[in-house]
Design a protein around this motif. Structure first.
Motif, PDB file in Angstrom:
ATOM      1  N   TYR A 176       0.811  -1.456   0.009  1.00  0.00           N
ATOM      2  CA  TYR A 176      -0.116  -0.252   0.034  1.00  0.00           C
ATOM      3  C   TYR A 176       0.884   1.301  -0.373  1.00  0.00           C
ATOM      4  O   TYR A 176       2.097   1.196   0.894  1.00  0.00           O
ATOM      5  CB  TYR A 176      -0.980   0.459   1.631  1.00  0.00           C
ATOM      6  N   GLN A 216      -7.750 -13.856  -1.123  1.00  0.00           N
ATOM      7  CA  GLN A 216      -7.057 -14.499  -0.724  1.00  0.00           C
ATOM      8  C   GLN A 216      -7.170 -16.074   0.298  1.00  0.00           C
ATOM      9  O   GLN A 216      -8.684 -16.189   0.077  1.00  0.00           O
ATOM     10  CB  GLN A 216      -6.647 -13.926   0.844  1.00  0.00           C
ATOM     11  N   GLU A 248     -11.508 -14.999   0.275  1.00  0.00           N
ATOM     12  CA  GLU A 248     -12.079 -14.267   0.430  1.00  0.00           C
ATOM     13  C   GLU A 248     -11.866 -12.717  -0.504  1.00  0.00           C
ATOM     14  O   GLU A 248     -10.415 -13.021  -0.838  1.00  0.00           O
ATOM     15  CB  GLU A 248     -11.757 -13.878   2.347  1.00  0.00           C
ATOM     16  N   LEU A 262     -11.159  -5.777  -1.084  1.00  0.00           N
ATOM     17  CA  LEU A 262     -11.135  -4.918  -1.929  1.00  0.00           C
ATOM     18  C   LEU A 262      -9.901  -3.819  -2.182  1.00  0.00           C
ATOM     19  O   LEU A 262      -9.615  -4.052  -1.062  1.00  0.00           O
ATOM     20  CB  LEU A 262     -12.497  -4.157  -1.457  1.00  0.00           C
ATOM     21  N   ARG A 263      -9.628  -3.690  -3.012  1.00  0.00           N
ATOM     22  CA  ARG A 263      -8.435  -2.719  -3.422  1.00  0.00           C
ATOM     23  C   ARG A 263      -8.873  -1.723  -4.531  1.00  0.00           C
ATOM     24  O   ARG A 263      -9.116  -1.637  -5.092  1.00  0.00           O
ATOM     25  CB  ARG A 263      -6.969  -3.581  -4.565  1.00  0.00           C
ATOM     26  N   ILE A 268     -12.218   2.362   3.817  1.00  0.00           N
ATOM     27  CA  ILE A 268     -13.607   2.514   4.389  1.00  0.00           C
ATOM     28  C   ILE A 268     -14.264   2.763   5.358  1.00  0.00           C
ATOM     29  O   ILE A 268     -15.629   3.254   4.958  1.00  0.00           O
ATOM     30  CB  ILE A 268     -13.513   0.566   4.353  1.00  0.00           C
ATOM     31  N   ASP A 288     -20.096  -1.970  -1.750  1.00  0.00           N
ATOM     32  CA  ASP A 288     -20.478  -2.975  -1.415  1.00  0.00           C
ATOM     33  C   ASP A 288     -21.563  -3.582  -2.854  1.00  0.00           C
ATOM     34  O   ASP A 288     -21.065  -4.828  -2.336  1.00  0.00           O
ATOM     35  CB  ASP A 288     -21.562  -3.095  -0.025  1.00  0.00           C
ATOM     36  N   ASN A 332     -16.770  -9.547   2.213  1.00  0.00           N
ATOM     37  CA  ASN A 332     -17.295  -8.504   3.292  1.00  0.00           C
ATOM     38  C   ASN A 332     -18.314  -7.688   2.653  1.00  0.00           C
ATOM     39  O   ASN A 332     -18.511  -7.704   1.848  1.00  0.00           O
ATOM     40  CB  ASN A 332     -15.671  -7.821   3.443  1.00  0.00           C
ATOM     41  N   ASP A 341     -17.076 -12.332  11.286  1.00  0.00           N
ATOM     42  CA  ASP A 341     -15.950 -11.418  10.987  1.00  0.00           C
ATOM     43  C   ASP A 341     -15.444 -11.034  12.581  1.00  0.00           C
ATOM     44  O   ASP A 341     -15.982 -10.529  12.971  1.00  0.00           O
ATOM     45  CB  ASP A 341     -15.465 -10.567  10.024  1.00  0.00           C
ATOM     46  N   ASP A 342     -13.570 -11.145  12.341  1.00  0.00           N
ATOM     47  CA  ASP A 342     -13.292  -9.956  14.052  1.00  0.00           C
ATOM     48  C   ASP A 342     -13.294 -11.178  14.919  1.00  0.00           C
ATOM     49  O   ASP A 342     -13.700  -9.721  16.077  1.00  0.00           O
ATOM     50  CB  ASP A 342     -13.324  -9.447  13.587  1.00  0.00           C
ATOM     51  N   LYS A 356      -7.107 -11.657  13.939  1.00  0.00           N
ATOM     52  CA  LYS A 356      -6.067 -12.273  13.800  1.00  0.00           C
ATOM     53  C   LYS A 356      -5.399 -11.875  15.556  1.00  0.00           C
ATOM     54  O   LYS A 356      -3.754 -12.468  15.806  1.00  0.00           O
ATOM     55  CB  LYS A 356      -5.131 -11.244  13.097  1.00  0.00           C
ATOM     56  N   GLU A 404       0.802 -16.356  10.252  1.00  0.00           N
ATOM     57  CA  GLU A 404       1.499 -16.455   9.499  1.00  0.00           C
ATOM     58  C   GLU A 404       2.842 -17.275   9.657  1.00  0.00           C
ATOM     59  O   GLU A 404       3.741 -16.539   8.965  1.00  0.00           O
ATOM     60  CB  GLU A 404       1.844 -14.483  10.039  1.00  0.00           C
ATOM     61  N   TYR A 432      -1.173 -14.396   5.916  1.00  0.00           N
ATOM     62  CA  TYR A 432       0.124 -15.314   4.616  1.00  0.00           C
ATOM     63  C   TYR A 432       1.172 -16.348   4.974  1.00  0.00           C
ATOM     64  O   TYR A 432       1.520 -16.391   3.550  1.00  0.00           O
ATOM     65  CB  TYR A 432       1.479 -13.889   5.372  1.00  0.00           C
TER      66      TYR A 432
HETATM   67  P1  C2E Z   1     -10.863  -7.970   7.324  1.00  0.00           P
HETATM   68  O1  C2E Z   1     -12.238  -8.254   6.483  1.00  0.00           O
HETATM   69  O2  C2E Z   1     -10.340  -8.942   8.990  1.00  0.00           O
HETATM   70  O3  C2E Z   1      -9.842  -8.758   6.099  1.00  0.00           O
HETATM   71  C1  C2E Z   1      -8.399  -9.192   6.796  1.00  0.00           C
HETATM   72  C2  C2E Z   1      -7.597  -8.109   6.611  1.00  0.00           C
HETATM   73  O4  C2E Z   1      -5.891  -9.087   6.556  1.00  0.00           O
HETATM   74  C3  C2E Z   1      -6.924  -7.948   5.214  1.00  0.00           C
HETATM   75  O5  C2E Z   1      -6.560  -6.505   4.774  1.00  0.00           O
HETATM   76  C4  C2E Z   1      -5.584  -9.232   4.709  1.00  0.00           C
HETATM   77  O6  C2E Z   1      -5.162  -9.139   3.208  1.00  0.00           O
HETATM   78  C5  C2E Z   1      -5.249  -8.732   6.098  1.00  0.00           C
HETATM   79  N1  C2E Z   1      -4.545 -10.262   6.147  1.00  0.00           N
HETATM   80  C6  C2E Z   1      -4.903 -11.188   5.439  1.00  0.00           C
HETATM   81  N2  C2E Z   1      -3.648 -12.222   5.954  1.00  0.00           N
HETATM   82  C7  C2E Z   1      -2.905 -12.082   6.875  1.00  0.00           C
HETATM   83  C8  C2E Z   1      -1.366 -12.115   8.140  1.00  0.00           C
HETATM   84  O7  C2E Z   1      -0.972 -13.424   8.152  1.00  0.00           O
HETATM   85  N3  C2E Z   1      -0.752 -10.974   8.535  1.00  0.00           N
HETATM   86  C9  C2E Z   1      -1.595  -9.371   7.861  1.00  0.00           C
HETATM   87  N4  C2E Z   1      -0.909  -9.266   9.274  1.00  0.00           N
HETATM   88  N5  C2E Z   1      -2.410  -9.746   7.621  1.00  0.00           N
HETATM   89  C10 C2E Z   1      -3.125 -10.665   6.947  1.00  0.00           C
HETATM   90  P2  C2E Z   1      -7.126  -5.591   4.128  1.00  0.00           P
HETATM   91  O8  C2E Z   1      -6.783  -6.402   2.670  1.00  0.00           O
HETATM   92  O9  C2E Z   1      -6.706  -4.767   4.199  1.00  0.00           O
HETATM   93  O10 C2E Z   1      -8.240  -5.007   4.217  1.00  0.00           O
HETATM   94  C11 C2E Z   1      -8.472  -4.707   5.768  1.00  0.00           C
HETATM   95  C12 C2E Z   1     -10.135  -4.510   6.192  1.00  0.00           C
HETATM   96  O11 C2E Z   1     -11.173  -4.009   5.243  1.00  0.00           O
HETATM   97  C13 C2E Z   1     -10.790  -5.551   5.949  1.00  0.00           C
HETATM   98  O12 C2E Z   1     -10.403  -6.555   7.214  1.00  0.00           O
HETATM   99  C14 C2E Z   1     -12.246  -5.426   6.505  1.00  0.00           C
HETATM  100  O13 C2E Z   1     -12.904  -5.200   7.277  1.00  0.00           O
HETATM  101  C15 C2E Z   1     -12.274  -4.442   5.066  1.00  0.00           C
HETATM  102  N6  C2E Z   1     -12.159  -4.557   3.754  1.00  0.00           N
HETATM  103  C16 C2E Z   1     -11.611  -5.115   2.633  1.00  0.00           C
HETATM  104  N7  C2E Z   1     -12.483  -5.506   1.933  1.00  0.00           N
HETATM  105  C17 C2E Z   1     -13.947  -5.362   1.775  1.00  0.00           C
HETATM  106  C18 C2E Z   1     -14.924  -5.210   1.116  1.00  0.00           C
HETATM  107  O14 C2E Z   1     -15.226  -4.951  -0.234  1.00  0.00           O
HETATM  108  N8  C2E Z   1     -16.116  -4.475   2.426  1.00  0.00           N
HETATM  109  C19 C2E Z   1     -15.636  -3.982   2.691  1.00  0.00           C
HETATM  110  N9  C2E Z   1     -16.906  -3.225   3.116  1.00  0.00           N
HETATM  111  N10 C2E Z   1     -15.410  -3.880   3.702  1.00  0.00           N
HETATM  112  C20 C2E Z   1     -13.371  -4.623   3.363  1.00  0.00           C
END
Ligand code: C2E
Ligand code: CA
Ligand code: CA
Ligand code: CA
Length: 280
Positions: free
Chosen positions: A9, A44, A58, A61-62, A77, A90, A118, A180-181, A204, A240, A259
């Motif tokens: 990023y 992922q 899963e 979004l990028r 977001i 969404d 998500n 989630d979470d 996590k 990880e 990861y």
């Molecule tokens: P989330 O739903 O809890 O998604 C998991 C996040 O952890 C993702 O970050 C993923 O890339 C990251 N991750 C996966 N494995 C590991 C790991 O081993 N270590 C670490 N440090 N991180 C890991 P990402 O893609 O940056 O997304 C962040 C958050 O943004 C997501 O958390 C979710 O809450 C939100 N998000 C992402 N895509 C969407 C979407 O399409 N719609 C909505 N409403 N929210 C989204």
């Protein structure tokens, strides 16, 4: 910068979120992002730790900002939620993910491939959400069983009968619902008692400490047992290391994401990875 599929990023200046000018720029750019098609999805894998077989993906979004580069969804977001753009985003995610899923299922002639997406609480609480979901499933001829919606506990902050009804309606369609979470909210246990959830994703923050902290390990073990007893799927997020993987297998966790096995991948790489692990 944080690691992510397709590169790091951009180093997002935290002040951008604080100061008014920065915020305004982000808001303007975000509105244009929707119109200019600057979003894409990364996928992922969620795997069986014992075999490495991919159980599902899963969709994440990028946003590729034209001048700033990739900006984390964790940064944009919340802004999209504030300016009321999240429902539109969404909906875009839902259609894009289903289009991709239907493409994969046809190309590999295999309907077993599953996808999680998500959902923000604003989109989820919107009336017509379930109708939109049903429509998108029809449009892309997706078996509802192939899809899971990830919701966070934020949805329950303002508990209402409608929320429970929406979850029930989604499950009547045949689409599964994941919390989630899990463990980061105020009353995670009461939510799974009150709402019909299919899957729990252990946050996590619990997985981080599983190798070193006896208490954390006990909590994760308890959640996995609870899943067995209540027939819930359990997914460990943010895995990880091999040490964490071994510990989770020992505890009896059958699905991991992180990861250590795979970062979020481009659609192309995800399809190939899935094809490679299932074609044998
Ligand atoms: P989330 O739903 O809890 O998604 C998991 C996040 O952890 C993702 O970050 C993923 O890339 C990251 N991750 C996966 N494995 C590991 C790991 O081993 N270590 C670490 N440090 N991180 C890991 P990402 O893609 O940056 O997304 C962040 C958050 O943004 C997501 O958390 C979710 O809450 C939100 N998000 C992402 N895509 C969407 C979407 O399409 N719609 C909505 N409403 N929210 C989204
Ligand atoms: Ca998620
Ligand atoms: Ca999560
Ligand atoms: Ca999260």
């Amino acid at each position: 910068a944080k690691r992510a599929g397709g590169g790091d990023y951009a180093i997002f200046d935290a002040s951008m979120r604080e100061d008014a000018v920065g915020r305004l720029m982000l808001q303007t750019d975000l509105r244009q992002a929707v119109e200019r098609d600057e979003f894409h999805l990364a996928y992922q894998p969620i795997v069986n730790p014992a075999t490495g077989a991919i159980r599902s993906f899963e969709a994440l979004l990028r946003w590729n900002h034209p001048t700033r580069g990739a900006i984390s969804p964790a940064d944009f977001i919340p802004v999209a939620e504030e300016i009321g753009l999240i429902r539109q985003i969404d909906r875009w995610v839902m259609r894009e993910a289903c289009a991709q899923l239907s493409g994969w299922q046809r190309r590999f002639a295999n309907p077993d491939l599953k996808l999680s997406i998500n959902t923000s609480s604003a989109a989820f609480a919107e009336c017509g959400f379930v109708a939109t979901l049903a429509e998108v499933l029809r449009e892309f001829a997706i078996r509802p069983q192939s899809l899971e919606l990830e919701i966070t506990e934020g949805i329950f902050l303002h508990p209402s009968p409608e929320i429970a009804e929406t979850i029930a309606a989604i499950r009547r369609l045949g689409v599964r619902v994941a919390l989630d979470d899990f463990g980061t909210g105020y009353s995670s246990l009461s939510y799974i008692n009150r709402y019909p959830i299919d899957t729990i994703k252990i946050d996590k923050s619990f997985i981080d400490g599983i190798g070193t902290n006896r208490q954390t390990r006990a909590i994760v073990e308890l959640i996995v047992r609870l899943g067995d007893t209540l027939d819930l799927n359990i997914i460990a997020e943010g895995v990880e290391t091999q040490e964490q993987t071994d510990m989770l297998m020992h505890i009896g966790c059958r699905a991991i994401q992180g990861y250590h096995f795979a970062e979020p991948l481009s659609a192309r790489d995800a399809g190939e990875r899935w094809h490679a692990t299932t074609a044998s």
